[in-house]
Design a protein around this motif. Structure first.
Motif, short mmCIF file in Angstrom:
data_model
loop_
_atom_site.label_atom_id
_atom_site.label_comp_id
_atom_site.label_asym_id
_atom_site.label_seq_id
_atom_site.Cartn_x
_atom_site.Cartn_y
_atom_site.Cartn_z
N MET A 142 0.83 -1.20 0.00
CA MET A 142 0.00 0.00 0.00
C MET A 142 0.87 1.25 0.00
O MET A 142 2.01 1.23 0.44
N CYS A 143 0.28 2.36 -0.47
CA CYS A 143 0.96 3.64 -0.39
C CYS A 143 1.03 4.07 1.08
O CYS A 143 0.03 4.01 1.78
N PRO A 144 2.21 4.53 1.53
CA PRO A 144 2.31 4.95 2.92
C PRO A 144 1.47 6.20 3.23
O PRO A 144 1.22 6.50 4.40
N HIS A 145 1.03 6.91 2.20
CA HIS A 145 0.29 8.15 2.44
C HIS A 145 -1.19 8.07 2.08
O HIS A 145 -1.95 8.96 2.41
N CYS A 146 -1.58 7.05 1.35
CA CYS A 146 -2.97 6.95 0.92
C CYS A 146 -3.47 5.55 1.26
O CYS A 146 -2.70 4.62 1.37
N ASP A 147 -4.78 5.39 1.37
CA ASP A 147 -5.34 4.05 1.55
C ASP A 147 -5.52 3.38 0.20
O ASP A 147 -6.58 2.87 -0.11
N THR A 207 -2.12 8.24 -7.11
CA THR A 207 -2.92 9.34 -6.58
C THR A 207 -2.07 10.46 -6.01
O THR A 207 -2.31 11.63 -6.27
N CYS A 208 -1.03 10.08 -5.23
CA CYS A 208 -0.21 11.15 -4.64
C CYS A 208 1.18 11.23 -5.24
O CYS A 208 1.92 12.16 -4.96
N GLY A 209 1.55 10.24 -6.05
CA GLY A 209 2.82 10.33 -6.75
C GLY A 209 4.02 9.74 -6.04
O GLY A 209 5.14 9.77 -6.56
ZN ZN Z 1 -0.31 7.92 -2.23
#
Ligand code: ZN
Ligand code: ADP
Ligand code: ZN
Length: 721
Positions: free
Chosen positions: A442-447, A463-465
């Protein structure tokens, strides 16, 4: 002295009113000025300016407040027309946005009323002066060159007459001046002749021309010749000396439409889409404002072009979700097009093979005049084979390409015909899964799951790059057994095709990775059009509007992927995609073949798309919409909140929820996926009367019962996931 009312960008939505300044000179409505606002220099946009006999002191006394003079005037003439001014204020009411955000949305970036603006590019031009002097033969030649043309870019003259250009200016025979850079689209090589309409086309055309209605919904199966009808209607309007706007969904199909329109109508064409840079967009905007361009082909924001005299608006693929802007002002291009049609008293044609359910429902209720074409120009409908991938895998086959599809591709390659392979992967991408605990990285910043980019062997969050290499051990269970990829992307599909047919097959791939550069869409499509590849492979961006005579096979991979999503529009979007894909094959004289690879071959969206049967799909889908009271049975307003602190964000949303009252349902507060470290949540208003819902939200904004700073308002949102 002049009293100026102007709009200012202000973070507090409640303060959306004009501010008063003074000016020594008259300023038109719709110009940018700079003013001092709370100690900051900001760009403002003028609403009105009126003369007064009073002096500053008298004015201040009369109004009871301190009045400042404006700092400077940026534009000497109005950037907009009276119509656009009125439109912006209407849009502000409709979308519950600020006036300044509406003006910003309608103007090209170069002239947006934003603080910190960019400069307009000017260039040097020369023209004849009234002076006389004796000239050398070569200088005379250069002089004649300018005389024949009236005005010439200095750079052009320098190129042709390197040593004479400057001499002529020095002698005073030519005078120099600066003008804004302009640009006409001159790529009008070749020409396309008007076709004789088929009886079905003629009937539709007559119905449109002879009716006194304003808004038409033209539903015609793919390949029924809607575009030819648009072009002939456009010709009528141009002949009457009027301007024409043709809206198309997204950049992927503008090159084709542009080339068809420019071949038919020559150079009086302006184009407007996201592939242009700021300067180019501004130049196209000017061409329309000055009336040099009489026909515009463009995407969503082209609906704001400063037309003086519109005679026709066409909105092709009217159901497409790219017509909806999801940031504020969250307007729908269709509403704006219809408003402008009303203003210019011109016809608006909404065209599609798969109209939005909302539009077709309006068509049936005669809100729009419904015109239908049920046959293709060439009379044939494509043959669709539905392949069950479950079955294919049970027989030990691959989960990517079925045996049936491979067989058909082989056949095309042997016959030197072209195929399109479309990978349906809306909101879904290749993921890496731990071999031991099966959890996805998973992305550490987004779900959200990270996407696996095989070519650079890195993971990316779309989504956040965020980007990173594959971790050595699993972040969840600590196992070092490694990862496998489950989902697949276009790269994997390409590998699979190469494995099956060898490395000599010529493949063009079109997806977000190969189309990053400007014009790469157009060049990939053009190359495929010249038959420089056998297979065009890509995501849904290749599904629409493509018209290639040599394509006789279209395969849709993961055809029913979208049916398992959580959005109420999932089915409609999947159906549209399958219908559009089906329409891509066999458009000329060759017979077309379509393969839908799906997991649920009996789903009504799959079955009706295979028969190109919109009406049956519509009936089924409306039952579902009615049961759940989804649009078109209701309207919705979504209010989204985001913030670093999850509890505070939720608290804010709850406050707003508690201050909303009226005859509608309020759903939520719903927690959404975290994006870029921001916690997000949403309230959804759902009801039969949009005005009541809008009033409730407006009251909440105006009366400041709740903290609405940063609240995102979306009227009739397209996507809820
Ligand atoms: Zn992200
Ligand atoms: P649609 O926009 O409805 O999908 P198009 O306008 O692209 O359909 O037309 C499909 C194909 O039929 C195109 O190749 C077009 O050039 C051709 N075509 C359209 N109208 C005619 C006509 N009246 N006579 C011959 N060919 C036509
Ligand atoms: Zn693990």
């Amino acid at each position: 002295m002049f009293i100026v009312q102007c709009w200012i960008e202000h973070p507090v939505r409640r303060l959306d009113q004009t501010f008063t300044y003074l000016s020594d000179t008259q300023i038109e409505t719709g110009c940018r000025i700079t003013v001092d606002f709370a100690g900051r220099s900001v760009t403002a946009f003028t609403e009105s300016c009126r003369y007064t006999d009073l002096n500053v002191e008298e004015l201040e006394k009369k109004s009871g407040m301190k009045l400042k003079k404006i700092t400077s005037i940026v534009d000497s003439e109005s950037l907009i027309t009276d119509e656009l001014h009125e439109l912006a204020l209407w849009m502000r009411d409709q979308t519950l946005s600020t006036a300044i955000s509406c003006f910003q949305a309608m103007l090209p970036a170069k002239v947006k009323p934003l603080s910190g603006r960019k400069n307009i590019v000017k260039e040097r031009w020369v023209r004849l002066s009234s002076k006389e002097a004796s000239l050398t033969p070569k200088q005379l030649e250069a002089f004649q060159y300018v005389r024949e043309r009236g005005e010439v870019r200095y750079s052009e003259l320098r190129k042709l007459f390197p040593s004479q250009a400057k001499a002529l200016i020095d002698k005073g025979m030519l005078e120099e001046y600066e003008a804004e850079r302009r640009n006409l689209l001159t790529d009008t090589e070749g020409s396309e002749t008007k076709r004789t309409l088929t009886p079905a086309q003629q009937k539709a055309m007559d119905e449109i021309v002879q009716s006194s209605d304003d808004v038409f919904l033209l539903r015609g199966v793919t390949g029924s010749g809607k575009t030819e009808i648009y072009l002939q209607l456009a010709e009528d309007a141009l002949r009457k000396g009027k301007q024409v706007l043709i809206l198309v969904p997204e950049i992927s199909l503008t090159p084709q439409m542009i080339s068809r329109v420019s071949k038919r109508f020559g150079a009086s064409l302006a184009v407007y889409h996201s592939g242009l840079n700021d300067q180019e967009k501004y130049e196209q905007y000017r061409l329309v404002k000055t009336g040099e361009a009489s026909i515009v082909v463009g995407t969503r924001s082209a609906v704001f072009m400063p037309f003086q005299n519109l005679g026709l608006i066409v909105m092709d693929e009217e159901h497409d979700s790219s017509y909806k802007q999801d940031s504020q002002p969250a307007y729908h291009c269709r509403d704006i097009a219809i408003w402008r049609g009303g203003h210019h008293s011109c016809k608006v044609i909404l065209g599609s093979a798969t109209p939005a359910l909302e539009s077709y429902a309006r068509g049936l209720k005669n809100v729009y005049h419904l015109v239908e074409i049920n046959e293709r120009v060439n009379g044939t409908l494509p043959e669709v084979t539905i392949v069950s991938m479950r079955e294919n895998m049970r027989k030990g086959g691959s989960f990517i390409l079925s045996e049936e599809l491979k067989e058909k591709i082989r056949n095309r390659l042997e016959n030197h015909e072209q195929c399109i392979l479309l990978l349906n992967r809306r909101g879904y991408s290749s993921q890496l899964r731990c071999r031991s605990c099966q959890s996805v990285i998973m992305c550490p910043h987004c779900d959200l799951a990270m996407s696996w980019h095989r070519d650079i062997r890195r993971l990316k969050c779309h989504t956040c790059g965020t980007e990173m290499p594959v971790p050595r051990i699993c972040p969840v269970c600590g196992s070092a057994e490694g990862f496998t990829s489950m989902g697949f992307g276009t790269q994997r599909l390409e590998e699979e095709v190469r494995q099956a047919f060898g490395n000599d097959v010529r493949i063009l791939r079109m997806d977000a990775d190969t189309t990053g550069r400007k014009n790469s869409h157009a060049s990939i499509l053009a190359s495929f059009g010249r038959h420089e590849a056998d297979i065009l492979l890509g995501t849904q961006m290749i599904a629409k509007g493509l018209d290639y005579p040599d394509v006789t096979l279209v395969g849709v991979i993961n055809g029913d992927e979208g049916l398992s999503r959580t959005d109420f529009r999932s089915c409609e979007m999947t159906f549209d995609l399958l219908m559009q894909a089906g329409g891509r094959s066999g458009r000329a004289d060759k017979k077309g073949d379509i393969v839908f690879q799906v997991f649920d071959p009996t789903h009504y969206a799959v079955v009706s798309a295979a028969k190109q049967d919109y009406v049956t799909f519509f009936k089924n889908e409306m039952l579902f919409r009615r049961a759940g009271q989804y649009p078109p049975y209701t309207y919705m307003i979504s209010l989204t909140f985001s913030g670093m602190d999850a509890d505070k964000t939720m608290e804010k949303a709850l406050q707003v929820k508690n201050s909303l009252h009226g005859d509608f349902r309020v759903i939520g507060v719903i927690s959404l996926l975290k994006i870029s470290d921001l916690n997000r949540c949403r309230i959804l208003l759902k009801g039969k009367n949009l005005d009541i819902m809008r009033d409730a939200v407006r009251a909440c904004l105006d009366e400041a019962k709740a903290d609405t700073k940063g609240m995102k308002i979306d009227i009739n949102p397209i996507m809820l996931d």
